[in-house]
Design a protein around this motif. Structure first.
Motif, PDB file in Angstrom:
ATOM      1  N   LEU A  98       0.780  -1.136  -0.027  1.00  0.00           N
ATOM      2  CA  LEU A  98      -0.012   0.115  -0.109  1.00  0.00           C
ATOM      3  C   LEU A  98       0.872   1.382  -0.141  1.00  0.00           C
ATOM      4  CD1 LEU A  98      -3.048   1.018   2.046  1.00  0.00           C
ATOM      5  CD2 LEU A  98      -1.310   2.243   2.239  1.00  0.00           C
ATOM      6  N   LEU A  99       1.875   1.137   0.947  1.00  0.00           N
ATOM      7  CA  LEU A  99       2.671   2.271   1.008  1.00  0.00           C
ATOM      8  C   LEU A  99       3.729   2.492  -0.318  1.00  0.00           C
ATOM      9  CD1 LEU A  99       3.998   2.211   4.642  1.00  0.00           C
ATOM     10  CD2 LEU A  99       2.216   3.755   3.581  1.00  0.00           C
ATOM     11  N   GLU A 100       4.184   1.474  -0.905  1.00  0.00           N
ATOM     12  CA  GLU A 100       4.673   1.376  -2.225  1.00  0.00           C
ATOM     13  C   GLU A 100       4.011   2.137  -3.338  1.00  0.00           C
ATOM     14  OE1 GLU A 100       7.052  -2.770  -1.261  1.00  0.00           O
ATOM     15  OE2 GLU A 100       5.617  -2.643  -2.629  1.00  0.00           O
ATOM     16  N   LEU A 101       2.582   1.871  -3.324  1.00  0.00           N
ATOM     17  CA  LEU A 101       1.711   2.281  -4.313  1.00  0.00           C
ATOM     18  C   LEU A 101       1.524   3.854  -4.008  1.00  0.00           C
ATOM     19  CD1 LEU A 101      -1.215  -0.138  -4.749  1.00  0.00           C
ATOM     20  CD2 LEU A 101       0.962   0.318  -6.317  1.00  0.00           C
ATOM     21  N   ARG A 102       1.436   4.401  -2.836  1.00  0.00           N
ATOM     22  CA  ARG A 102       1.347   5.424  -2.487  1.00  0.00           C
ATOM     23  C   ARG A 102       2.537   6.343  -3.007  1.00  0.00           C
ATOM     24  NH1 ARG A 102      -1.226   6.218   3.594  1.00  0.00           N
ATOM     25  NH2 ARG A 102      -3.297   5.056   3.267  1.00  0.00           N
ATOM     26  N   ALA A 103       3.698   5.673  -3.015  1.00  0.00           N
ATOM     27  CA  ALA A 103       4.808   6.363  -3.411  1.00  0.00           C
ATOM     28  C   ALA A 103       5.023   6.622  -4.782  1.00  0.00           C
ATOM     29  CB  ALA A 103       6.166   5.590  -2.967  1.00  0.00           C
ATOM     30  N   ARG A 155      -8.907   5.875  11.883  1.00  0.00           N
ATOM     31  CA  ARG A 155      -7.808   6.961  12.329  1.00  0.00           C
ATOM     32  C   ARG A 155      -6.669   6.784  11.053  1.00  0.00           C
ATOM     33  NH1 ARG A 155      -7.905   8.822  17.185  1.00  0.00           N
ATOM     34  NH2 ARG A 155      -5.583   9.059  17.015  1.00  0.00           N
ATOM     35  N   VAL A 156      -7.025   7.244   9.810  1.00  0.00           N
ATOM     36  CA  VAL A 156      -6.210   7.333   8.709  1.00  0.00           C
ATOM     37  C   VAL A 156      -5.865   8.641   8.523  1.00  0.00           C
ATOM     38  CG1 VAL A 156      -7.389   5.473   7.843  1.00  0.00           C
ATOM     39  CG2 VAL A 156      -8.150   7.653   7.072  1.00  0.00           C
ATOM     40  N   ASN A 157      -4.461   8.777   7.967  1.00  0.00           N
ATOM     41  CA  ASN A 157      -4.044  10.105   7.340  1.00  0.00           C
ATOM     42  C   ASN A 157      -3.781  10.331   5.919  1.00  0.00           C
ATOM     43  OD1 ASN A 157      -1.327   9.542   7.046  1.00  0.00           O
ATOM     44  ND2 ASN A 157      -1.336   9.077   9.370  1.00  0.00           N
ATOM     45  N   MET A 158      -3.914   9.144   5.457  1.00  0.00           N
ATOM     46  CA  MET A 158      -3.699   8.921   3.728  1.00  0.00           C
ATOM     47  C   MET A 158      -2.436   9.634   3.261  1.00  0.00           C
ATOM     48  SD  MET A 158      -7.672   9.969   2.772  1.00  0.00           S
ATOM     49  CE  MET A 158      -7.193  10.239   1.200  1.00  0.00           C
ATOM     50  N   GLY A 159      -1.543   9.690   4.126  1.00  0.00           N
ATOM     51  CA  GLY A 159      -0.133  10.044   3.771  1.00  0.00           C
ATOM     52  C   GLY A 159       1.085   9.131   3.308  1.00  0.00           C
ATOM     53  N   PRO A 160       2.254   9.443   2.955  1.00  0.00           N
ATOM     54  CA  PRO A 160       3.104   8.507   2.453  1.00  0.00           C
ATOM     55  C   PRO A 160       3.656   7.607   3.519  1.00  0.00           C
ATOM     56  CG  PRO A 160       4.069  10.689   2.674  1.00  0.00           C
ATOM     57  CD  PRO A 160       2.635  11.058   2.972  1.00  0.00           C
ATOM     58  N   GLY A 161       3.596   7.988   4.576  1.00  0.00           N
ATOM     59  CA  GLY A 161       4.332   6.960   5.682  1.00  0.00           C
ATOM     60  C   GLY A 161       5.720   7.193   5.651  1.00  0.00           C
TER      61      GLY A 161
END
Length: 241
Positions: free
Chosen positions: A40-45, A61-67
């Motif tokens: 998921l974080l790889e895709l966000r990147a 409790r989500v922030n939808m950020g890049p991690g």
């Protein structure tokens, strides 16, 4: 559909063996395992913007950020901004202005809504969001919305993380270019548990979204699949590795 002016839209979801993306309570509980979370974080990147529905934002409790920093470095190496844009979909504009996401101000938050949103709701949202865009009368016109994201916010790659109604609307509008799907060895059951693509759906088989499988990998926590829109050319997608 004229696809000129549209961003590349890709979806990511973890799904049980019976097609559910959350229990009947609709409260998200991670069940895809560490590899799914990392992907998921790889895709966000790779995305200019990450999009999710209001229910996901309100209940979780989500922030939808890049991690973590390593993913932000991946973004910078690709020539992207360190932090992705964040897009929330709410047809009625009833997002809780005190939701967790609004406490993280590292990148713009954009809200897509419709004419169903009252003046009061719009006024409240404009105090916490960087932009509020009305796209549609009784519901979200997703084609117009994503074209606007491309034109105003320069979104070339848009990652959608649900929920089921947002996914279903994107599929129905023919906007999904790629689907990343984790099949998990679980059964939730329940007629009220959300599925990968909820909403009105299609009435006939001929209206179904057509996909082609381009990648399949097995990990201890499940089966990782990547589909692309039938007839689409490869080149913008990211396969699981």
């Amino acid at each position: 559909m004229n696809r000129r002016g549209l961003p590349f839209v890709f979806l990511n979801a973890a799904m049980t063996a019976d097609g559910k993306i959350a229990p009947a309570s609709r409260r998200f509980e991670p069940f895809g395992g560490p590899r799914d979370r990392a992907h998921l974080l790889e895709l966000r990147a790779t995305a200019d913007a990450v999009m999710a529905g209001a229910r996901t934002v309100d209940l979780d409790r989500v922030n939808m950020g890049p991690g973590p920093v390593k993913y932000r470095r991946m973004r910078l190496r690709r020539g992207l901004a360190e932090y992705n844009l964040r897009v929330i979909v709410s047809g009625a504009g009833t997002i809780d202005p005190e939701a967790e996401i609004f406490r993280h101000r590292y990148s713009p938050i954009i809200i897509l809504t419709s004419e169903r949103a009252t003046r009061r709701h719009l006024s409240r949202l404009r105090t916490v969001a960087d932009d509020v865009k009305i796209c549609g009368s009784t519901g979200i016109d997703f084609e117009a919305a994503v074209r606007w994201l491309r034109a105003k916010w320069k979104v070339k790659r848009l990652l959608c993380e649900g929920g089921g109604e947002v996914n279903g609307a994107l599929f129905k509008a023919g906007l999904v270019d790629e689907l990343h799907l984790t099949m998990c060895p679980l059964i939730f059951g329940g007629r009220d548990a959300p599925t990968l693509a909820d909403g009105a759906g299609v009435e006939h088989l001929a209206q179904a979204s057509r996909l082609r499988l381009v990648s399949m990998k097995r990990y201890a926590t499940g089966l990782f699949l990547v589909y692309r829109r039938a007839g689409s050319r490869s080149g913008q997608g990211v396969t699981r590795g």
